[in-house]
Design an enzyme around this catalytic site. Structure first.
Site, PDB file in Angstrom:
ATOM      1  N   GLY A  71       0.818  -1.212   0.000  1.00  0.00           N
ATOM      2  CA  GLY A  71       0.000   0.000   0.000  1.00  0.00           C
ATOM      3  C   GLY A  71       0.850   1.258   0.000  1.00  0.00           C
ATOM      4  N   ASN A 152      -7.645   4.478   8.638  1.00  0.00           N
ATOM      5  CA  ASN A 152      -7.008   3.356   9.329  1.00  0.00           C
ATOM      6  C   ASN A 152      -7.043   3.485  10.849  1.00  0.00           C
ATOM      7  OD1 ASN A 152      -5.197   5.440   8.141  1.00  0.00           O
ATOM      8  ND2 ASN A 152      -3.719   4.557   9.555  1.00  0.00           N
ATOM      9  N   GLN A 180      -7.780   0.198   3.697  1.00  0.00           N
ATOM     10  CA  GLN A 180      -8.569  -0.285   4.843  1.00  0.00           C
ATOM     11  C   GLN A 180      -9.990  -0.681   4.438  1.00  0.00           C
ATOM     12  OE1 GLN A 180      -7.636  -0.997   7.968  1.00  0.00           O
ATOM     13  NE2 GLN A 180      -5.555  -0.201   7.828  1.00  0.00           N
ATOM     14  N   SER A 200      -3.854  -3.158  -0.354  1.00  0.00           N
ATOM     15  CA  SER A 200      -2.719  -3.875   0.224  1.00  0.00           C
ATOM     16  C   SER A 200      -3.185  -5.234   0.722  1.00  0.00           C
ATOM     17  CB  SER A 200      -2.145  -3.064   1.386  1.00  0.00           C
ATOM     18  OG  SER A 200      -1.164  -3.808   2.046  1.00  0.00           O
ATOM     19  N   HIS A 202      -2.010  -7.509   2.832  1.00  0.00           N
ATOM     20  CA  HIS A 202      -1.943  -8.039   4.208  1.00  0.00           C
ATOM     21  C   HIS A 202      -3.061  -7.521   5.107  1.00  0.00           C
ATOM     22  CE1 HIS A 202       0.073  -4.668   6.555  1.00  0.00           C
ATOM     23  NE2 HIS A 202       0.275  -4.257   5.330  1.00  0.00           N
ATOM     24  N   THR A 238      11.560  -7.020 -10.797  1.00  0.00           N
ATOM     25  CA  THR A 238      11.085  -8.385 -11.049  1.00  0.00           C
ATOM     26  C   THR A 238       9.818  -8.647 -10.242  1.00  0.00           C
ATOM     27  OG1 THR A 238      13.354  -9.082 -11.417  1.00  0.00           O
ATOM     28  CG2 THR A 238      11.774 -10.826 -10.925  1.00  0.00           C
ATOM     29  N   CYS A 322       2.121   2.324  11.981  1.00  0.00           N
ATOM     30  CA  CYS A 322       3.283   3.093  11.519  1.00  0.00           C
ATOM     31  C   CYS A 322       3.644   4.169  12.532  1.00  0.00           C
ATOM     32  CB  CYS A 322       2.975   3.753  10.188  1.00  0.00           C
ATOM     33  SG  CYS A 322       2.083   2.670   9.119  1.00  0.00           S
TER      34      CYS A 322
HETATM   35  C1  PLP Z   1      -4.900   3.401   4.902  1.00  0.00           C
HETATM   36  C2  PLP Z   1      -3.575   2.774   4.676  1.00  0.00           C
HETATM   37  N1  PLP Z   1      -2.871   3.102   3.586  1.00  0.00           N
HETATM   38  C3  PLP Z   1      -1.678   2.557   3.317  1.00  0.00           C
HETATM   39  C4  PLP Z   1      -1.111   1.639   4.163  1.00  0.00           C
HETATM   40  C5  PLP Z   1       0.239   1.051   3.831  1.00  0.00           C
HETATM   41  O1  PLP Z   1       0.120  -0.249   3.350  1.00  0.00           O
HETATM   42  P1  PLP Z   1       1.358  -1.282   3.439  1.00  0.00           P
HETATM   43  O2  PLP Z   1       1.442  -1.706   4.869  1.00  0.00           O
HETATM   44  O3  PLP Z   1       0.979  -2.385   2.516  1.00  0.00           O
HETATM   45  O4  PLP Z   1       2.560  -0.550   2.968  1.00  0.00           O
HETATM   46  C6  PLP Z   1      -1.798   1.266   5.321  1.00  0.00           C
HETATM   47  C7  PLP Z   1      -1.189   0.310   6.288  1.00  0.00           C
HETATM   48  O5  PLP Z   1      -1.423   0.358   7.449  1.00  0.00           O
HETATM   49  C8  PLP Z   1      -3.060   1.842   5.584  1.00  0.00           C
HETATM   50  O6  PLP Z   1      -3.758   1.528   6.668  1.00  0.00           O
END
Ligand code: PLP
Length: 377
Positions: A71, A152, A180, A200, A202, A238, A322
């Site tokens: 993401g 998020n 999200q 994303s 995960h 790649t 983060c």
């Molecule tokens: C709203 C949002 N955008 C972007 C990301 C980033 O995604 P990634 O963890 O795959 O880099 C996150 C991850 O927490 C997110 O919650």
């Protein structure tokens, strides 16, 4: 009791059956998807299958789906690639909501240092962007508008379709971070009217390190990673075939199970809220996705609360993953009108499809006892 994981907005475990689908592309079918020989073609077939699958699920065309490393890369690409393309048309103004993920905010700050004008849209107390504030911020110079579909930290949803329409009224490109939202809401890029959308893997029980950027055909976006002709010459590197296969399989599963999972998650959230109902001084900050519960616990420091909950075997967060290593108050909650002190009393609890109501009651019991102890200190 085993640990209770209530931090699904940070990441989710790999779902049953996904690893098995990925494994052959680490071993037997290890080819480079860009090699023209049979080994490479097998890998490329798997990537093509995944691209078609994702495209179908979000109502896009396969050539509008670009795989990325997650993401964060997709968000960086949308912002920078969108802004650089807009600049070629003489448009150097970009607009984003004040509550975007740091991947978007960081890219906007970089663009600002490079000379772009950046406007941050405020949100109301409920965490929503008002349509009028976008109307007021737009100028003939606006080349790009970015507003996330679901936040998020709070789960609050934005009126994406309406915002996209307003952005288009001055010819600006509209990007939404769908990271999200993707596990919980069907995505239809055509109905939403967006030009770009990030996802994303995960967040919906797929592997980490794999994302998608949807770019509508005809929308001009510059590539971000140079040095290879992959992803139609726009994203060098790649292809991570096992991850792409995992993304596609996990998203197919998440979409098929969406209604059932949402129902389960609603019941788990209800059980948790019931379990903490005896606590006073609790406030819910913004509401949208049932999976995300942002709570202010008056008189309790969020870092202490997360730490004590962890010691008791329950994983929750003091904001986004983060930001959780830093003790800065959340920019999302500040934008919703909280003071720094109030924002430092907030935690994020995010439920997942594998949580049970029993776990929710147990976690709530622990939460109440930890809060009571912290309040006594
Ligand atoms: C709203 C949002 N955008 C972007 C990301 C980033 O995604 P990634 O963890 O795959 O880099 C996150 C991850 O927490 C997110 O919650």
């Amino acid at each position: 009791m085993a640990r209770i994981y209530l931090d699904h907005a940070a990441t989710t475990p790999l779902d049953n059956g996904i690893l098995e689908k990925m494994l052959p592309y680490f071993t037997m079918e290890f080819g480079n998807a860009d090699s023209p020989h049979a080994t490479g073609r097998k890998a490329m077939n798997a990537v093509d299958f995944a691209r078609d699958n994702v495209a179908e699920l979000i109502n896009a065309k396969p050539n509008e789906v670009f795989f990325t490393s997650g993401g964060t890369e997709a968000d960086n690409w949308a912002l920078q690639g969108g802004a650089y393309a807009a600049k070629e048309k003489g448009k150097t103004h970009i607009i984003l909501s004040a509550i975007e993920h740091h991947a978007v905010l960081g890219a906007a700050e970089k663009l600002q240092r490079e000379g772009f004008d950046v406007t941050y849209l405020p949100v109301n107390e409920g965490g929503r962007v008002e349509l009028n504030s976008l109307k007021a911020a737009l100028t003939e110079q606006t080349g790009l508008v970015a507003v996330m579909a679901a936040n998020n930290e709070t789960g609050v949803l934005q009126p994406i379709q309406e915002l996209a329409e307003i952005a288009h009224s001055v010819g600006a490109v509209f990007f939404t971070d769908g990271v999200q939202a993707a596990p919980y809401m069907p995505i239809d890029v055509k109905a939403w009217g967006v030009d770009m959308l990030s996802m994303s893997s995960h967040k919906f029980y797929g592997p980490k390190g794999c994302g998608v950027l949807y770019i509508k055909n005809g929308v001009k976006v510059k590539g971000l990673i140079v040095g290879g002709e992959q992803e139609r010459g726009l994203r060098g590197g790649t292809t991570n075939v096992p991850a792409v296969v995992g993304f596609s399989a996990a998203y197919r599963k998440a979409t098929a199970e969406m209604a059932e999972n949402n129902e389960k998650i609603c019941a788990v959230r209800k059980a948790f809220l019931e379990g903490i109902s005896a606590l006073n001084g609790v406030q819910i900050n913004g509401e949208g996705l049932p999976a995300v519960l942002n709570l202010r616990i008056k008189g309790v420091n969020n870092v202490d609360l997360v730490y004590k909950m962890d010691l008791e075997g329950v994983s929750i967060a003091a904001g986004s993953a983060c930001a959780s290593a830093s003790i800065k108050p959340s920019h999302v909650l500040l934008a919703m009108g909280m003071s720094e002190e109030q924002a430092k009393e907030c935690v994020r609890i995010s439920f997942g499809k594998n949580n049970t109501e029993e776990e929710a009651y147990e976690a709530a019991k622990i939460f109440v006892s930890v809060v009571e102890k912290l309040r006594k200190n």
